[in-house]
Design a protein around this motif. Structure first.
Motif, short mmCIF file in Angstrom:
data_model
loop_
_atom_site.label_atom_id
_atom_site.label_comp_id
_atom_site.label_asym_id
_atom_site.label_seq_id
_atom_site.Cartn_x
_atom_site.Cartn_y
_atom_site.Cartn_z
N LYS A 181 0.83 -1.21 0.00
CA LYS A 181 0.00 0.00 0.00
C LYS A 181 0.86 1.25 0.00
O LYS A 181 0.55 2.22 -0.68
N ALA A 204 -8.43 -0.20 0.89
CA ALA A 204 -7.18 -0.69 1.45
C ALA A 204 -7.15 -0.43 2.95
O ALA A 204 -7.51 0.66 3.42
N LYS A 205 -6.72 -1.42 3.72
CA LYS A 205 -6.60 -1.26 5.16
C LYS A 205 -5.58 -0.17 5.48
O LYS A 205 -4.49 -0.11 4.92
N ARG A 207 -7.21 -5.69 1.96
CA ARG A 207 -8.35 -4.80 1.75
C ARG A 207 -9.55 -5.20 2.60
O ARG A 207 -9.70 -6.36 3.00
N GLU A 208 -10.41 -4.23 2.84
CA GLU A 208 -11.71 -4.49 3.44
C GLU A 208 -12.57 -5.26 2.43
O GLU A 208 -12.25 -5.27 1.23
N ASP A 221 -3.60 4.56 -2.58
CA ASP A 221 -3.82 3.20 -3.06
C ASP A 221 -3.05 3.06 -4.38
O ASP A 221 -2.61 4.07 -4.97
N GLY A 251 -13.27 -3.43 -0.70
CA GLY A 251 -12.15 -3.03 -1.54
C GLY A 251 -11.24 -1.96 -0.97
O GLY A 251 -10.12 -1.78 -1.45
N SER A 295 -10.40 2.28 -4.61
CA SER A 295 -10.17 0.97 -5.21
C SER A 295 -10.99 0.79 -6.48
O SER A 295 -10.55 0.14 -7.44
#
Length: 284
Positions: free
Chosen positions: A150, A184-185, A178-179, A276, A182, A204
């Motif tokens: 990331k 990104a954590k 990702r959650e 991202d 979609g 995303s």
């Protein structure tokens, strides 16, 4: 329970003991407030190495004026619980006074690679990253260190620094976690209101549009950027800071995609800055 070490001397002594026992060491550098993305890095290190150190240190040298150093989320107890569950051996949690002398005069600068993307709006950021990572690598002397994709520009810069300084650590890049929708954590996702969290999925989604264009055979970087910008424009709360296609060796923008590139975006959702990306290699 994972051991917590707060001093450089104790951390070095622990690594020395592991080395004397013939064990290899992995390092996962973090700023804490850990999530599933960090956990995936820790689990990779645990799988690859006999011992794993997770640093939890909110590094002041990589924050510029008016950035979120003071408000950056912190929860050491929660972090230690996650690290323990992931199987790491040590949390290295020094105070800034332990890591930096008050009269420090040394910087670590990787020329060129930090000028684009996040470097434009955060001009001191990557110097601070390189300084703290070089110190962590020197303190823990790991065989491998793990970084998430990331923060792709950071990954490329750290790899170049380690190469140029002949540091004997393998820098391992790991996929974005990702959650389910979609996103990104990121530790900064906690700053988002419910409406902003819903809007953030546009990052995303827009990258998926860009990926579809390049995977269809399009090699014009502007065509990829245009597809991403068009999708971002569908979300009123999204304010793009940059949409770029850059060469992975130089982190400079390209016009034609002829080798491996990083397609990267930075977008503000409300007051929260999110990033991202994806890598693409036409030869792969």
């Amino acid at each position: 329970m994972t051991q917590i070490i707060t001093t450089i001397s104790e951390m070095r002594a622990q690594v020395h003991a592991w080395r004397n026992a013939g064990e290899c060491v992995g390092l996962v550098p973090t700023m804490g407030y850990l999530h599933e993305g960090h956990k995936s890095l820790i689990e990779r290190s645990v799988a690859d190495n006999d011992r794993t150190v997770v640093s939890v240190f909110v590094n002041p040298t990589q924050f510029g004026p008016n950035e979120d150093l003071e408000s950056y989320p912190r929860d050491l107890d929660r972090d230690v619980a996650l690290v323990t569950h992931a199987g790491a051996d040590v949390v290295f949690h020094p105070e800034p006074e332990e890591m930096y002398f008050p009269d420090r005069s040394t910087t670590v600068h990787v020329e060129g690679l930090g000028n684009e993307l996040c470097g434009k709006s955060r001009p001191i950021h990557f110097d601070g990253v390189c300084l703290v990572v070089s110190k962590l690598l020197n303190i823990t002397t790991p065989d491998r260190a793990y970084f998430g994709q990331k923060d792709a520009q950071q990954l490329l810069i750290v790899r170049r620094m380690v190469r140029d300084l002949s540091i004997g650590t393998d820098i391992v890049g790991c996929p974005i976690v990702r959650e389910p929708d979609g996103l990104a954590k990121s530790s900064r996702n906690t700053y988002l209101s419910p409406a902003e969290r819903a809007a953030a999925v546009v990052l995303s989604r827009s990258l998926a549009c860009g990926r579809a264009v390049v995977e269809s055979g399009e090699r014009s970087a502007e065509a990829v950027r245009a597809a991403i910008r068009a999708e971002l424009a569908t979300e009123p709360l999204a304010e793009p800071e940059y949409v770029e296609v850059v060469d992975t060796n130089t982190v400079s923008p390209v016009d034609v995609i002829a080798g491996e590139v990083l397609v990267a975006i930075a977008v503000r959702i409300g007051t929260t800055r999110l990033i991202d990306n994806f890598f693409f290699d036409p030869a792969a």
